[in-house]
Design a protein around this motif. Structure first.
Motif, PDB file in Angstrom:
ATOM      1  N   GLN A   1      -6.087   0.696  -6.449  1.00 27.79           N
ATOM      2  CA  GLN A   1      -5.025   1.309  -5.649  1.00 27.79           C
ATOM      3  C   GLN A   1      -5.616   2.244  -4.593  1.00 27.79           C
ATOM      4  O   GLN A   1      -5.177   2.254  -3.440  1.00 27.79           O
ATOM      5  CB  GLN A   1      -4.034   2.075  -6.541  1.00 27.79           C
ATOM      6  N   LYS A   2      -6.635   3.020  -4.952  1.00 24.95           N
ATOM      7  CA  LYS A   2      -7.289   3.914  -3.986  1.00 24.95           C
ATOM      8  C   LYS A   2      -7.928   3.111  -2.857  1.00 24.95           C
ATOM      9  O   LYS A   2      -7.805   3.473  -1.679  1.00 24.95           O
ATOM     10  CB  LYS A   2      -8.341   4.777  -4.679  1.00 24.95           C
ATOM     11  N   LYS A   3      -8.616   2.013  -3.208  1.00 24.11           N
ATOM     12  CA  LYS A   3      -9.246   1.167  -2.177  1.00 24.11           C
ATOM     13  C   LYS A   3      -8.175   0.543  -1.290  1.00 24.11           C
ATOM     14  O   LYS A   3      -8.344   0.454  -0.054  1.00 24.11           O
ATOM     15  CB  LYS A   3     -10.095   0.063  -2.826  1.00 24.11           C
ATOM     16  N   LYS A   4      -7.090   0.124  -1.868  1.00 24.82           N
ATOM     17  CA  LYS A   4      -5.994  -0.483  -1.104  1.00 24.82           C
ATOM     18  C   LYS A   4      -5.402   0.549  -0.134  1.00 24.82           C
ATOM     19  O   LYS A   4      -5.201   0.250   1.058  1.00 24.82           O
ATOM     20  CB  LYS A   4      -4.921  -1.004  -2.076  1.00 24.82           C
ATOM     21  N   ASP A   5      -5.125   1.760  -0.628  1.00 24.47           N
ATOM     22  CA  ASP A   5      -4.580   2.820   0.216  1.00 24.47           C
ATOM     23  C   ASP A   5      -5.554   3.168   1.339  1.00 24.47           C
ATOM     24  O   ASP A   5      -5.150   3.362   2.502  1.00 24.47           O
ATOM     25  CB  ASP A   5      -4.273   4.072  -0.618  1.00 24.47           C
ATOM     26  N   GLU A   6      -6.838   3.227   0.996  1.00 22.97           N
ATOM     27  CA  GLU A   6      -7.860   3.541   1.998  1.00 22.97           C
ATOM     28  C   GLU A   6      -7.922   2.443   3.058  1.00 22.97           C
ATOM     29  O   GLU A   6      -8.019   2.719   4.262  1.00 22.97           O
ATOM     30  CB  GLU A   6      -9.220   3.695   1.303  1.00 22.97           C
ATOM     31  N   PHE A   7      -7.822   1.180   2.641  1.00 16.22           N
ATOM     32  CA  PHE A   7      -7.851   0.059   3.579  1.00 16.22           C
ATOM     33  C   PHE A   7      -6.655   0.120   4.533  1.00 16.22           C
ATOM     34  O   PHE A   7      -6.801  -0.055   5.748  1.00 16.22           O
ATOM     35  CB  PHE A   7      -7.856  -1.272   2.808  1.00 16.22           C
ATOM     36  N   ILE A   8      -5.486   0.394   3.991  1.00 10.20           N
ATOM     37  CA  ILE A   8      -4.276   0.470   4.825  1.00 10.20           C
ATOM     38  C   ILE A   8      -4.408   1.618   5.817  1.00 10.20           C
ATOM     39  O   ILE A   8      -4.094   1.472   7.016  1.00 10.20           O
ATOM     40  CB  ILE A   8      -3.023   0.625   3.935  1.00 10.20           C
ATOM     41  N   ARG A   9      -4.883   2.776   5.348  1.00  6.07           N
ATOM     42  CA  ARG A   9      -5.053   3.927   6.236  1.00  6.07           C
ATOM     43  C   ARG A   9      -6.060   3.616   7.343  1.00  6.07           C
ATOM     44  O   ARG A   9      -5.806   3.875   8.522  1.00  6.07           O
ATOM     45  CB  ARG A   9      -5.515   5.134   5.405  1.00  6.07           C
TER      46      ARG A   9
ATOM     47  N   LYS B   1      -4.532   1.182   9.896  1.00  6.57           N
ATOM     48  CA  LYS B   1      -3.594   1.863  10.783  1.00  6.57           C
ATOM     49  C   LYS B   1      -4.332   2.669  11.849  1.00  6.57           C
ATOM     50  O   LYS B   1      -3.978   2.639  13.031  1.00  6.57           O
ATOM     51  CB  LYS B   1      -2.652   2.778   9.993  1.00  6.57           C
ATOM     52  N   LEU B   2      -5.381   3.367  11.427  1.00  2.59           N
ATOM     53  CA  LEU B   2      -6.170   4.152  12.386  1.00  2.59           C
ATOM     54  C   LEU B   2      -6.827   3.241  13.417  1.00  2.59           C
ATOM     55  O   LEU B   2      -6.853   3.554  14.631  1.00  2.59           O
ATOM     56  CB  LEU B   2      -7.239   4.976  11.665  1.00  2.59           C
ATOM     57  N   THR B   3      -7.338   2.116  12.962  1.00  4.90           N
ATOM     58  CA  THR B   3      -7.998   1.170  13.875  1.00  4.90           C
ATOM     59  C   THR B   3      -6.987   0.602  14.867  1.00  4.90           C
ATOM     60  O   THR B   3      -7.266   0.507  16.075  1.00  4.90           O
ATOM     61  CB  THR B   3      -8.657   0.027  13.079  1.00  4.90           C
ATOM     62  N   LEU B   4      -5.800   0.253  14.364  1.00  3.16           N
ATOM     63  CA  LEU B   4      -4.775  -0.307  15.256  1.00  3.16           C
ATOM     64  C   LEU B   4      -4.269   0.748  16.243  1.00  3.16           C
ATOM     65  O   LEU B   4      -3.951   0.424  17.400  1.00  3.16           O
ATOM     66  CB  LEU B   4      -3.614  -0.888  14.457  1.00  3.16           C
ATOM     67  N   GLU B   5      -4.197   2.010  15.835  1.00  6.26           N
ATOM     68  CA  GLU B   5      -3.800   3.081  16.757  1.00  6.26           C
ATOM     69  C   GLU B   5      -4.883   3.312  17.807  1.00  6.26           C
ATOM     70  O   GLU B   5      -4.592   3.579  18.972  1.00  6.26           O
ATOM     71  CB  GLU B   5      -3.537   4.376  15.985  1.00  6.26           C
ATOM     72  N   LYS B   6      -6.122   3.178  17.396  1.00  5.84           N
ATOM     73  CA  LYS B   6      -7.253   3.391  18.302  1.00  5.84           C
ATOM     74  C   LYS B   6      -7.379   2.238  19.299  1.00  5.84           C
ATOM     75  O   LYS B   6      -7.771   2.434  20.437  1.00  5.84           O
ATOM     76  CB  LYS B   6      -8.528   3.524  17.463  1.00  5.84           C
TER      77      LYS B   6
END
Length: 155
Positions: free
Chosen positions: A125-133, A136-141
């Motif tokens: 779950q932590k890896k999944k949350d980290e991947f999603i975060r 999102k940061l990459t897509l915003e960038k």
């Protein structure tokens, strides 16, 4: 044999003792049968004896021998039964202890597996949350990348 000695014996040794006792019992039975045959022979001789006095003396000796043999046989059987009972009792206690220990080990293993499963699920779950975060940061960038992904997703 003391209980402590029997407890220290392996299953194979206990079986060997039981087997030896059975052999001893079989031997005593054969001896008993032989004594019975001798008794039958002596009874036959008594029938052929001419005098009642001779027959009485012969019978007295035969009965003494037969009684002694029977007493010896009974004592041997009683000893064998007592030893067999002790061995069975010890084996039952040992098997109950082994079962109890095995059940405790199973319980501990189940608890360890459950803890490992929870830990793994938390890590996933932590890896999944980290991947999603990070996504999102990459897509915003990179908004152009986000636009292309949306276009490819529609096709």
């Amino acid at each position: 044999m003391a209980d402590k000695e029997l407890r220290k014996m392996s299953r194979t040794e206990l079986i060997e003792i039981i087997y030896a006792l059975q052999q001893n019992e079989r031997s005593l039975r054969e001896e008993n049968e032989e004594l019975r045959k001798q008794l039958d022979d002596k009874l036959l001789r008594i029938e052929k004896a001419g005098s009642i006095a001779e027959a009485a003396l012969s019978l007295n000796h035969i009965f003494e021998d037969a009684e002694a043999a029977a007493q010896q046989y009974l004592a041997s059987l009683q000893f064998s039964n007592e030893n067999a009972s002790k061995i069975v009792s010890i084996a039952q206690r040992r098997s109950e202890t082994m079962i109890s220990e095995a059940e405790e080990r199973v319980k501990q293993t189940e608890e360890q597996c459950h803890a490992m499963l929870e830990k793994t699920e938390d890590a996933i779950q932590k890896k999944k949350d980290e991947f999603i975060r990070e996504t999102k940061l990459t897509l915003e960038k990179y908004p152009e990348l986000a636009r292309r992904m949306r276009e490819n997703g529609d096709n």
